[in-house]
Design a protein around this motif. Structure first.
Motif, PDB file in Angstrom:
ATOM      1  N   ALA A  65      27.926  32.458  65.012  1.00 55.39           N
ATOM      2  CA  ALA A  65      27.991  31.650  66.242  1.00 55.39           C
ATOM      3  C   ALA A  65      29.405  31.643  66.811  1.00 55.39           C
ATOM      4  N   ALA A  66      30.392  31.410  65.957  1.00 54.88           N
ATOM      5  CA  ALA A  66      31.771  31.345  66.449  1.00 54.88           C
ATOM      6  C   ALA A  66      32.334  32.744  66.675  1.00 54.88           C
ATOM      7  N   GLY A  67      31.791  33.741  65.962  1.00 57.78           N
ATOM      8  CA  GLY A  67      32.326  35.106  66.072  1.00 57.78           C
ATOM      9  C   GLY A  67      31.643  35.933  67.140  1.00 57.78           C
ATOM     10  N   LEU A  68      30.796  35.300  67.983  1.00 58.28           N
ATOM     11  CA  LEU A  68      30.046  35.993  69.044  1.00 58.28           C
ATOM     12  C   LEU A  68      29.296  37.192  68.467  1.00 58.28           C
ATOM     13  N   LYS A  69      28.546  36.908  67.389  1.00 52.49           N
ATOM     14  CA  LYS A  69      27.771  37.979  66.740  1.00 52.49           C
ATOM     15  C   LYS A  69      26.315  37.557  66.589  1.00 52.49           C
ATOM     16  N   LYS A  70      25.442  38.573  66.464  1.00 55.45           N
ATOM     17  CA  LYS A  70      24.030  38.315  66.181  1.00 55.45           C
ATOM     18  C   LYS A  70      23.672  39.217  65.007  1.00 55.45           C
ATOM     19  N   ASP A  71      23.144  38.669  63.944  1.00 55.92           N
ATOM     20  CA  ASP A  71      22.847  39.417  62.709  1.00 55.92           C
ATOM     21  C   ASP A  71      24.048  40.251  62.281  1.00 55.92           C
ATOM     22  N   GLY A  72      25.230  39.674  62.404  1.00 55.31           N
ATOM     23  CA  GLY A  72      26.454  40.346  61.942  1.00 55.31           C
ATOM     24  C   GLY A  72      27.043  41.349  62.923  1.00 55.31           C
ATOM     25  N   GLN A  73      26.283  41.683  63.985  1.00 58.25           N
ATOM     26  CA  GLN A  73      26.758  42.688  64.963  1.00 58.25           C
ATOM     27  C   GLN A  73      27.363  41.976  66.177  1.00 58.25           C
ATOM     28  N   SER A  74      28.467  42.518  66.697  1.00 58.62           N
ATOM     29  CA  SER A  74      29.115  41.881  67.847  1.00 58.62           C
ATOM     30  C   SER A  74      28.213  41.907  69.088  1.00 58.62           C
ATOM     31  N   ILE A  75      28.102  40.758  69.770  1.00 58.46           N
ATOM     32  CA  ILE A  75      27.379  40.731  71.057  1.00 58.46           C
ATOM     33  C   ILE A  75      28.372  40.401  72.171  1.00 58.46           C
ATOM     34  N   PHE A  76      29.662  40.658  71.882  1.00 60.97           N
ATOM     35  CA  PHE A  76      30.710  40.311  72.836  1.00 60.97           C
ATOM     36  C   PHE A  76      30.471  40.959  74.202  1.00 60.97           C
ATOM     37  N   LYS A  77      30.190  42.288  74.193  1.00 59.95           N
ATOM     38  CA  LYS A  77      30.038  43.001  75.478  1.00 59.95           C
ATOM     39  C   LYS A  77      28.864  42.458  76.268  1.00 59.95           C
ATOM     40  N   GLU A  78      27.782  42.143  75.529  1.00 58.60           N
ATOM     41  CA  GLU A  78      26.584  41.590  76.167  1.00 58.60           C
ATOM     42  C   GLU A  78      26.922  40.274  76.893  1.00 58.60           C
TER      43      GLU A  78
END
Ligand code: PLP
Length: 262
Positions: A65-78
């Motif tokens: 949640a704090a790392g902007l990830k979903k299932d360990g993968q970055s969703i930053f660009k999204e």
């Protein structure tokens, strides 16, 4: 100089009220038991620090949640690129579900009717810009959150007329107090655009009764004005009394899908 917009003419800072002056005095001379025992004690600010340990524990268990990830993968660009201009649909859905949960799942909220803002301050100011012209008034039960003198009036030119409530009946809103406030606005030549309540109340910590909300809904319907119900503290209710939202009353009156519920 030619005026391009009436809304850019104010150079007030919006914080000239006794509440903010008191705050400034406190910052110059804060009380400390040892170092400054004659200093000022800040009694005008309440911050919810009791939940910090819960949030920190939750964040430690959910690092995505704090790392902007979903299932360990970055969703930053999204997240960083253009998205739905009305706000993330998943977020609005989660918000609607949360708002329903804290109202005991007695009422429902349509995510498509939720408008997101950066906190209640900007939501309330935006509402004033949308609903009131300079010189229009909103009626507010006393005592009210002193930030409203800044948030509702400062840039919008709207006015606040107090609905005088008294300790003798636990600060409940009465029909005569509502009528008096309305008449006071008329005497001042102000057009009343609505009533704004905070439920639960800041600063009282009390909750509006179903009877009071019924009275408010009947009043605004008869005058054809707006009702803003600021329910930001509805998630921090404890004790035996049940929180009654304006949505509960609209549902009772079968008005939840009507013009009144917008
Ligand atoms: C009743 C009420 N509405 C709005 C606000 C402002 O909330 P926010 O911090 O989300 O801007 C406050 C803050 O104390 C408040 O008490």
């Amino acid at each position: 100089m030619k005026q391009l917009s009436i809304k850019v003419t104010s150079n007030a800072n919006g914080q000239d009220s006794s509440y903010f002056l008191g705050w400034e005095e406190y910052e110059k001379n804060p009380y400390d038991e040892i170092k400054n025992p004659n200093g000022i004690i800040q009694m005008g600010l309440a911050e919810n620090q009791l939940c910090f340990d819960l949030i920190e524990t939750w964040l430690a268990k959910n690092p995505d949640a704090a790392g902007l990830k979903k299932d360990g993968q970055s969703i930053f660009k999204e997240l960083a690129l253009f998205q739905d201009y009305h706000g993330l649909p998943e977020f609005k859905k989660a918000l609607a579900e949360f708002m329903e949960e804290i109202r005991g799942n007695r009422v429902t909220f349509d995510p498509s009717k939720i408008v997101l803002a950066a906190g209640s301050t900007s939501a309330n100011e935006t509402l004033m810009f949308c609903l009131a012209e300079p010189g229009d008034a909103f009626l507010l039960p006393t005592p009210y959150y002193p930030g409203f003198d800044r948030d509702l009036k400062w840039r919008t030119g709207a006015e606040i007329i107090p609905i005088h409530c008294s300790s003798s009946n636990g600060f409940q809103i009465t029909e005569s107090a509502l009528k008096q406030a309305y008449q006071q606005a008329q005497k001042l030549d102000l057009r009343v655009k609505g009533v704004l309540v905070t439920n639960p109340s800041n600063p009282l910590g009390t909750m509006l009764t179903r009877r009071e909300i019924n009275l408010l809904v009947d009043f605004i319907t008869s005058k054809n004005i707006h009702l803003i119900s600021d329910e930001i503290y509805s998630g921090t209710v404890f004790g035996f009394e049940q929180f009654v939202s304006v949505m509960d009353v609209l549902k009772d009156k079968k008005l939840e899908n009507s013009e009144v519920s917008k």
